[in-house]
Design a protein around this motif. Structure first.
Motif, mmCIF file in Angstrom:
data_model
loop_
_atom_site.group_PDB
_atom_site.id
_atom_site.type_symbol
_atom_site.label_atom_id
_atom_site.label_comp_id
_atom_site.label_asym_id
_atom_site.label_seq_id
_atom_site.Cartn_x
_atom_site.Cartn_y
_atom_site.Cartn_z
ATOM 1 N N LEU A 743 18.943 1.234 49.975
ATOM 2 C CA LEU A 743 18.192 0.270 50.767
ATOM 3 C C LEU A 743 17.092 -0.331 49.912
ATOM 4 N N PRO A 744 16.634 -1.537 50.216
ATOM 5 C CA PRO A 744 15.521 -2.109 49.449
ATOM 6 C C PRO A 744 14.300 -1.193 49.503
ATOM 7 N N GLY A 745 13.756 -0.900 48.340
ATOM 8 C CA GLY A 745 12.572 -0.055 48.272
ATOM 9 C C GLY A 745 12.850 1.426 48.260
ATOM 10 N N LEU A 746 14.110 1.852 48.424
ATOM 11 C CA LEU A 746 14.452 3.270 48.446
ATOM 12 C C LEU A 746 15.263 3.620 47.203
ATOM 13 N N SER A 747 14.837 4.640 46.492
ATOM 14 C CA SER A 747 15.508 5.081 45.274
ATOM 15 C C SER A 747 15.769 6.572 45.362
ATOM 16 N N SER A 793 15.182 13.842 43.824
ATOM 17 C CA SER A 793 13.932 13.114 44.041
ATOM 18 C C SER A 793 14.232 11.823 44.791
ATOM 19 N N ALA A 794 13.248 11.396 45.560
ATOM 20 C CA ALA A 794 13.390 10.177 46.350
ATOM 21 C C ALA A 794 12.066 9.437 46.358
ATOM 22 N N SER A 795 12.134 8.123 46.287
ATOM 23 C CA SER A 795 10.951 7.265 46.386
ATOM 24 C C SER A 795 11.240 6.170 47.398
ATOM 25 N N ALA A 796 10.250 5.886 48.238
ATOM 26 C CA ALA A 796 10.414 4.855 49.255
ATOM 27 C C ALA A 796 9.157 4.009 49.328
ATOM 28 N N VAL A 797 9.336 2.702 49.242
ATOM 29 C CA VAL A 797 8.227 1.755 49.387
ATOM 30 C C VAL A 797 8.152 1.341 50.851
ATOM 31 N N LEU A 798 6.999 1.547 51.477
ATOM 32 C CA LEU A 798 6.816 1.158 52.870
ATOM 33 C C LEU A 798 6.481 -0.324 52.926
ATOM 34 N N PRO A 799 7.345 -1.151 53.502
ATOM 35 C CA PRO A 799 7.167 -2.616 53.452
ATOM 36 C C PRO A 799 5.822 -3.044 54.033
ATOM 37 N N GLY A 800 5.166 -3.963 53.317
ATOM 38 C CA GLY A 800 3.944 -4.566 53.816
ATOM 39 C C GLY A 800 2.715 -3.698 53.763
ATOM 40 N N THR A 801 2.806 -2.504 53.188
ATOM 41 C CA THR A 801 1.663 -1.588 53.193
ATOM 42 C C THR A 801 1.099 -1.321 51.806
ATOM 43 N N GLY A 802 1.894 -1.560 50.773
ATOM 44 C CA GLY A 802 1.461 -1.188 49.431
ATOM 45 C C GLY A 802 1.540 0.301 49.157
ATOM 46 N N VAL A 803 2.209 1.039 50.043
ATOM 47 C CA VAL A 803 2.298 2.497 49.938
ATOM 48 C C VAL A 803 3.698 2.890 49.469
ATOM 49 N N THR A 804 3.756 3.791 48.507
ATOM 50 C CA THR A 804 5.011 4.367 48.047
ATOM 51 C C THR A 804 4.957 5.868 48.253
ATOM 52 N N LEU A 805 5.956 6.409 48.927
ATOM 53 C CA LEU A 805 6.055 7.850 49.143
ATOM 54 C C LEU A 805 7.170 8.392 48.265
ATOM 55 N N ASP A 806 6.967 9.568 47.741
ATOM 56 C CA ASP A 806 8.031 10.181 46.948
ATOM 57 C C ASP A 806 8.008 11.681 47.130
ATOM 58 N N GLY A 807 9.170 12.284 46.897
ATOM 59 C CA GLY A 807 9.316 13.731 47.017
ATOM 60 C C GLY A 807 10.281 14.262 45.979
ATOM 61 N N ASP A 808 10.098 15.534 45.635
ATOM 62 C CA ASP A 808 10.936 16.183 44.634
ATOM 63 C C ASP A 808 11.323 17.568 45.125
ATOM 64 N N LEU A 809 12.550 17.935 44.816
ATOM 65 C CA LEU A 809 13.036 19.280 45.079
ATOM 66 C C LEU A 809 13.742 19.767 43.824
ATOM 67 N N SER A 810 13.304 20.897 43.299
ATOM 68 C CA SER A 810 13.968 21.493 42.131
ATOM 69 C C SER A 810 14.385 22.907 42.499
#
Length: 895
Positions: A743-747, A793-810
């Motif tokens: 999805l746009p903004g999701l990696s 790992s996952a990164s998500a940009v929250l549209p219109g907020t300037g906020v990026t959330l990310d998480g990691d699991l090892s």
């Protein structure tokens, strides 16, 4: 390079902020100016640029924004990727800018992808990601900003094929590559801008002692196996290349401040711009105040700086001059006691394995018989100065490159080495009684008391144990010069060739001195030193088995002055046999001359009749043995690459790698050091489709003859004995890296490594009285290496907020602490979370938590006397765990 690199690198977070002032002109001229201003390479086909123009562009903006606005009107796609800017036509030339006689731009070549490979090869031709004939991973600027590493081990964590232990601290960590039973950084070469940080990993002079990632490191590439053995020495497992930032034509820079909940304060940054005379300059570095996650009695810290100047040469080419200086104190801890109950490892009362250490106030300073009083609590003090130059120039249709540096470093390295498990205080008294009674015949009882104030030892509830540790002081100096000369030339002969010829030379002097003592402590955090004291029946003090808590002020002493001179010749070729088939090969021949003088230790009596601790003290004798060895070996690799389609590439590779010995082997008394040979095979698959990608490599390695180190204690003197066992080994495994942006903004990114390493022809001989016992450990797994490792790992940009959330699991499967596989270390999974806010165009705030659930993750066992067969004393073992939860806040300001 990971599958999602091309997408990730265009994200605005990692873009340079530039002051743009481009008049209306040809698109190629403007792109050249943009690339120079950003310090990026430019890759484009002349036919795509011919005749195209762009309107004026002015303002302060990100590089990606400038590229989009400059290229779109000309019908071009301009993308930032690892190593540069790639340009391609996305449609016919716009009518307003197309000259009447211009030919239609050539169609996109389906055999060349839009990505550029910049590591693992020296060819000058454009090569796409699907053209790669080896396994590689890329860590880009965005990933480094998302998870800022403070150590080399942290940077490597999560890469496929690597077992990485960060539990020691900032430096002197250990890794293992694809099951190769070599510790530390013996199996990979670590480079900065294509030149080794240090030629060899030497005893107590580890490569990671001199690497501190900060904002001056822009990205890195890790090449596994294959060509790494051709383009670098001591790299049978791979090459990690750290790329520093290049100076830019326009002023700019960045500053980052990081604070952590445990008290860390760290500043890092850089500034860049032109300085006149055609030179561009960048200067930066980092400074830290670090009380460390572990509870220790001192605050560490220090800093580093780098200065780099680039100058474009008339007629093409570039000259780079650089200096790197480092001076800091870093944490390094050893293993500690924990309880072992029914396969579970749990804390011992009084010691938190996630935050605890033995480095309390009573171990801040310590007296060594051979070296005097030393600041043991400062851990490792590393000092380094490295001036370097790089020169590249077109020559006779090819490119010649010279990289060189001189390096002078000094380390005062202190450690508390574990040497067995903790045991009850009553046993310590019982063991000391016969010795004290023999030395002081009137002995009626032995008392255990604190060395500092004479107070009695008081057990903790559930923990009545004491432990013997080995305080270590090691002084090392390394003076080293390295030069690498290469020439790359394309030619046509039964197909297209990218031919590389190279010469590598190194000369260094390594001076090493080490003293080891033995201390008796409480088996708890910041444990106090203990004395074993003998009393007669009337309560009069007769003597001690210890001296201020030391069982020996000098159990071991070593001194080595050594040199190595080595020359390597290498050659490689990328031979395009047919449109879809390519043959890659490489050869590297190394010849080395090693020499050393090794001081013979001698035992003396310290002369204090009231203690047994100074009866046998190891010091230098002043007598030196001279040793030398000349040795040579050749590495070779051959790969066949098949470009199956515009989405799929595959390769098969066979490699015979090698590693020459270093002068440190003379410490163990060997006059005939041997080279290590590794036979490797790889089958790889690289798939790309849109925003998704997959890399998979099946690998196998065989070690016909490998020397496995064995550290143990002399049961009589307590001296550290350094030995080795000869064995064979083999490994098979599979490593997979995948990425997608559904999805746009999701990696999303994931890696999985499965491996099955086995020891072969591994027999341990021991002598008990007059009986010789042979233990066959063939078929066992090498210590520390897990069968399965995975990360997500996952990164998500929250549209219109300037906020990026990310998480990691090892996650890591179970391993063994020893080669005998007698102590199982349980598997674990660690979670990390982060968030970033782009508060303004120039300010980004970040919040990150590592080991969010505060798990106890056991990484390894006892490094001294427990790596062949681990010890277990009444349900207590010696192990080392990862640090606990850390919460940090950062602020990045770009200017």
């Amino acid at each position: 390079m990971t599958p999602f690199v091309a997408l990730a690198l265009v994200a605005a977070e990692g873009d340079a902020l530039l002051a743009i002032d481009l008049p209306a002109q040809s698109v190629g001229a403007g792109l050249d100016r943009l690339a120079r201003q950003a310090g990026e390479a430019l890759v484009a086909r002349p036919g795509d640029l011919a005749g195209r123009r762009s309107p004026a562009l002015r303002g302060r903006m990100r590089l990606s924004t400038a590229l989009a606005r400059w290229c779109a009107p000309a019908g071009l796609s301009c993308r930032r990727i690892a190593g540069g800017i790639v340009v391609r036509a996305i449609g016919p030339m716009p009518r307003a800018t197309r000259p009447r006689a211009a030919a239609t731009p050539p169609p996109e070549d389906p055999m060349t992808g839009p990505d550029v490979i910049v590591s693992g090869r020296r060819g000058i031709g454009l090569q796409g990601e699907l053209e790669r004939s080896y396994s590689a991973s890329h860590i880009d600027e965005i990933e480094l900003a998302r998870r800022p590493p403070h150590s080399l081990a942290e940077m490597l964590s999560g890469l496929p094929g690597l077992w990485v232990d960060t539990s020691a601290g900032v430096a002197a960590n250990t890794i293992r590559v694809r099951g190769i039973p070599l510790d530390g950084y013996q199996a990979i070469a670590v480079q900065e801008d294509g030149l080794p940080v240090q030629h060899d990993t030497l005893p107590w002079t580890d490569i990671d002692q001199f690497v501190r990632p900060d904002l001056m490191i822009e990205s890195s590439d890790y090449v596994r196996g294959g060509p790494s053995a051709i383009f670098a020495s001591n790299a049978p497992g791979g090459v990690l290349n750290l790329r520093t930032r290049a100076p830019r034509d326009q002023p700019g820079g960045e500053i980052r401040t990081t604070v952590a909940a445990y008290g860390l304060i760290r500043w890092e940054g850089y500034a860049t711009g032109p300085v006149g005379g055609g030179w561009r300059l960048i200067a930066g570095g980092s400074v830290a105040r670090d009380p460390t996650v572990r509870r220790i009695a001192s605050t560490l810290g220090g800093g580093q700086f780098r200065v780099r100047a680039d100058h474009d040469l008339v007629g093409g080419g570039r000259l780079t001059l650089a200096v790197h200086a480092l001076d800091d104190d870093t944490l390094n801890i050893s293993s500690f006691p924990m309880r072992y109950e029914r396969g579970r490892i749990i804390p011992l009362p009084g010691f938190d394995p996630r935050r605890g250490s033995f480095l309390g106030p009573e171990l801040f300073r310590l007296r060594f018989a051979a070296l005097g009083e030393r600041p043991l609590g400062r851990n490792n003090r590393n000092r380094l100065v490295t001036p370097a130059l790089a020169w590249t120039r077109p020559l006779a249709g090819g490119v010649v490159t010279v990289n060189a540096h001189y390096r002078a470093s000094r380390t005062e390295r202190y450690a508390l080495s574990s040497s067995g498990t903790a045991f009850p205080a009553t046993q310590a008294i019982a063991d000391a009684l016969p010795r004290l009674a023999a030395a002081f015949p009137a002995t009626a009882r032995v008392v255990l008391r604190h060395a500092e104030d004479g107070s009695a030892f008081v057990p903790l509830p559930g923990n009545d144990r004491v432990i013997v540790l080995n305080p270590v002081a090691a002084d090392t100096r390394l003076n080293e010069g390295i030069v690498d000369l290469s020439y790359v030339h394309p030619l046509e002969a039964a197909g297209h060739h990218d031919l590389t010829l190279g010469l590598y030379a190194v000369g260094y002097r390594w001076d090493f001195r080490r003293a080891v003592a033995r201390a008796l402590l409480e088996a708890r955090e910041q444990g106090r030193r203990l004395d074993l004291v003998a009393f007669d029946s009337a309560g009069h003090l007769l003597g001690r088995a210890t001296d201020d808590g030391l069982l020996s002020t000098g159990s071991t002493y070593e001194a080595v002055h050594s040199r190595q001179h080595m020359v390597a010749l290498y050659a490689a070729d990328e031979w395009q046999l047919a449109p879809r088939w390519r043959l890659d090969w490489g050869l590297r021949h190394e010849r080395a001359a090693l020499s050393a003088t090794v001081e013979q230790p001698t035992l003396i009596d310290g002369g204090d009749p009231t203690t047994l601790a100074d009866d046998r003290i190891a010091v230098g004798s002043g007598l030196w043995d001279a040793r030398s060895k000349r040795i040579g070996r050749t590495a070779a690799t051959l790969a066949l690459h098949w470009r199956a389609s515009d989405r799929l590439g595959a390769f098969a590779r066979a490699t015979r790698a090698m590693r020459l010995p270093d002068p440190g082997v003379f410490r163990i008394g060997g006059d005939a050091p041997r080279a290590l040979t590794i036979e490797q095979a790889e089958l790889g698959l690289i798939w790309r489709h849109g925003t998704s990608g997959l890399d998979a490599t099946l690998f196998a390695s065989r070690f016909p003859d490998i020397s496995l180190p064995d550290l143990s204690l002399d049961p009589t003197t307590g001296a550290v004995r350094i030995g080795a066992y000869q064995a064979a080994a083999r490994t098979i495994g599979l490593e997979v890296a995948a990425g997608a942006a559904p999805l746009p903004g999701l990696s999303l990114r994931a890696t999985v490594t499965w491996q099955d390493p086995r020891l072969q022809s591994y027999r341990i001989t021991s002598l008990t009285g007059d009986t010789v016992t042979v233990n066959d450990l063939s078929g066992r797994m090498p210590r520390r290496v897990p069968r399965i490792m995975a990360s997500l790992s996952a990164s998500a940009v929250l549209p219109g907020t300037g906020v990026t959330l990310d998480g990691d699991l090892s996650a890591m499967g179970r391993r063994y602490a020893d080669d005998a596989n007698s102590l199982t270390l349980p598997g674990f999974a660690l979670v990390g979370l982060g968030a970033r806010l782009d508060a303004t165009e120039t300010l980004t705030l970040g919040l990150r938590a590592t080991n969010l659930l505060d798990r106890i993750a056991i990484m390894q066992g006892d490094a001294l006397g427990g790596e062949i067969r681990a010890g277990d004393k009444d349900g207590v073992v010696t192990v080392r765990a990862q640090q606990g939860r850390v919460v940090s806040l950062s602020a990045d300001w770009r200017f």
